[in-house]
Scaffold this motif. Structure first.
Motif, PDB file in Angstrom:
ATOM      1  N   LEU A 113     -15.006  63.044 -53.208  1.00 32.09           N
ATOM      2  CA  LEU A 113     -16.288  62.550 -52.716  1.00 32.09           C
ATOM      3  C   LEU A 113     -16.440  61.055 -52.968  1.00 32.09           C
ATOM      4  O   LEU A 113     -16.987  60.325 -52.127  1.00 32.09           O
ATOM      5  N   ARG A 114     -15.955  60.587 -54.106  1.00 31.25           N
ATOM      6  CA  ARG A 114     -16.012  59.141 -54.369  1.00 31.25           C
ATOM      7  C   ARG A 114     -15.144  58.384 -53.375  1.00 31.25           C
ATOM      8  O   ARG A 114     -15.539  57.330 -52.854  1.00 31.25           O
ATOM      9  N   ALA A 115     -13.954  58.913 -53.106  1.00 29.63           N
ATOM     10  CA  ALA A 115     -13.076  58.259 -52.134  1.00 29.63           C
ATOM     11  C   ALA A 115     -13.735  58.209 -50.754  1.00 29.63           C
ATOM     12  O   ALA A 115     -13.687  57.190 -50.061  1.00 29.63           O
ATOM     13  N   ALA A 116     -14.353  59.316 -50.358  1.00 27.22           N
ATOM     14  CA  ALA A 116     -15.055  59.329 -49.082  1.00 27.22           C
ATOM     15  C   ALA A 116     -16.179  58.304 -49.074  1.00 27.22           C
ATOM     16  O   ALA A 116     -16.425  57.640 -48.060  1.00 27.22           O
ATOM     17  N   GLY A 117     -16.852  58.152 -50.215  1.00 25.82           N
ATOM     18  CA  GLY A 117     -17.910  57.157 -50.322  1.00 25.82           C
ATOM     19  C   GLY A 117     -17.408  55.737 -50.184  1.00 25.82           C
ATOM     20  O   GLY A 117     -18.168  54.847 -49.765  1.00 25.82           O
ATOM     21  N   TYR A 118     -16.159  55.515 -50.527  1.00 29.41           N
ATOM     22  CA  TYR A 118     -15.562  54.191 -50.332  1.00 29.41           C
ATOM     23  C   TYR A 118     -15.284  53.902 -48.854  1.00 29.41           C
ATOM     24  O   TYR A 118     -15.006  52.759 -48.490  1.00 29.41           O
ATOM     25  N   GLY A 119     -15.289  54.955 -48.037  1.00 27.95           N
ATOM     26  CA  GLY A 119     -15.041  54.772 -46.611  1.00 27.95           C
ATOM     27  C   GLY A 119     -13.607  54.966 -46.186  1.00 27.95           C
ATOM     28  O   GLY A 119     -13.232  54.562 -45.079  1.00 27.95           O
TER      29      GLY A 119
END
Length: 291
Positions: free
Chosen positions: A266-272
């Motif tokens: 989820l954090r990686a996805a938040g980075y775009g």
């Protein structure tokens, strides 16, 4: 804009890229899409890495993308294995006790085909083999999957880029259907990826690593992706990469590795990021399902 046009301003992108990206339009929509899930060495948390069993396990999970590693035997055959030694993932030490350190390049394809590449992972996989690249791409094709192919240790295998492309061409993987959405060739070697691009400009390429932001425009002349480890990535870095246009007149993409838990996904996805490479594709897919 094209990579060459932003060389003078790229150093400012790391801190400001999130502000520079448009708030609407095609680019913003693309960045916001759910990241692709790529099965690292196949579904390697559940089956022995880089084997056909790992490819099939990913397929049964409904995972479209698989990643693999390609090296070359003594007699010039391309095989799918991560380490430059056979010791960790096969029984080479038992079958060939006098041939330490069991380097892939010191064994023929026939010798490697004798090895058990599954028992180390679990008895249910006893007898699994190190696949040739030909066997591997045929299984991926049979499963209607997509391939993120890593040329491993290219400095050990002069000419492996041309040889890999020739095999892919012979197997039908360099036609328009594959080139426009089913194949990416990546490496930790910028020279190797530049060679792939020069030999076959239509192939989508990826550089494994985290080049300094100031150097990204140079990479964008020959690679379509910058694929960093998760530990080295940030929202600003992803935005700086995605602000550039690559050799196919598309914005650069970012596939990050290796992410195996839901919170990190989820954090990686938040980075775009555009893709998440994982040993546990079911876990990452589940975490991103509502993204």
């Amino acid at each position: 804009m094209h990579a060459r046009a932003v060389a003078a301003t790229t150093t400012a992108l790391l801190g400001a890229a999130a502000l520079l990206l448009p708030a609407s339009g095609a680019l913003a929509h693309e960045v916001a899409e759910r990241p692709r899930v790529i099965a690292h060495r196949g579904a390697s948390a559940y089956a022995p890495e880089n084997t056909l069993a790992a490819v099939d396990r990913a397929e049964r999970m409904g995972i479209d993308w698989v990643e693999n590693d390609v090296q070359r035997t003594e007699d010039g055959q391309l095989v799918v294995i991560h380490d430059d030694s056979l010791r960790r993932t096969t029984d080479a030490e038992e079958v060939f006790p006098e041939r330490a350190p069991w380097k892939v390049r010191d064994f023929t394809a026939a010798e490697i085909a004798r090895l058990d590449a599954g028992s180390w992972f679990g008895p249910v996989y006893a007898g699994a083999r190190v696949p040739t690249l030909e066997q591997y791409v045929r299984r991926v094709e049979h499963n209607h999957q997509k391939l993120l192919l890593e040329i491993k240790n290219p400095e050990l295998y002069p000419g492996i880029e041309r040889q890999t492309l020739k095999l892919l061409g012979n197997e039908g993987w360099l036609d328009r259907r594959h080139l426009t959405g089913r194949l990416v060739v990546q490496s930790f070697s910028a020279d190797s990826i530049r060679t792939v691009h020069d030999l076959k400009p239509g192939v989508t390429t990826g550089f494994l690593g985290t080049p300094p932001v100031a150097e990204l425009p140079g990479y964008a002349t020959f690679t379509d992706q910058i694929n960093p480890s998760y530990a080295s990535v940030s929202r600003g870095y992803v935005a700086a990469v995605q602000a550039l246009t690559g050799p196919h007149d598309r914005r650069l993409h970012v596939f990050t590795w290796t992410v195996d838990d839901a919170s990190t996904a989820l954090r990686a996805a938040g980075y775009g990021v555009d893709g998440v490479i994982t040993n546990r594709p079911d876990v990452v897919r589940g975490a991103l399902r509502g993204w």
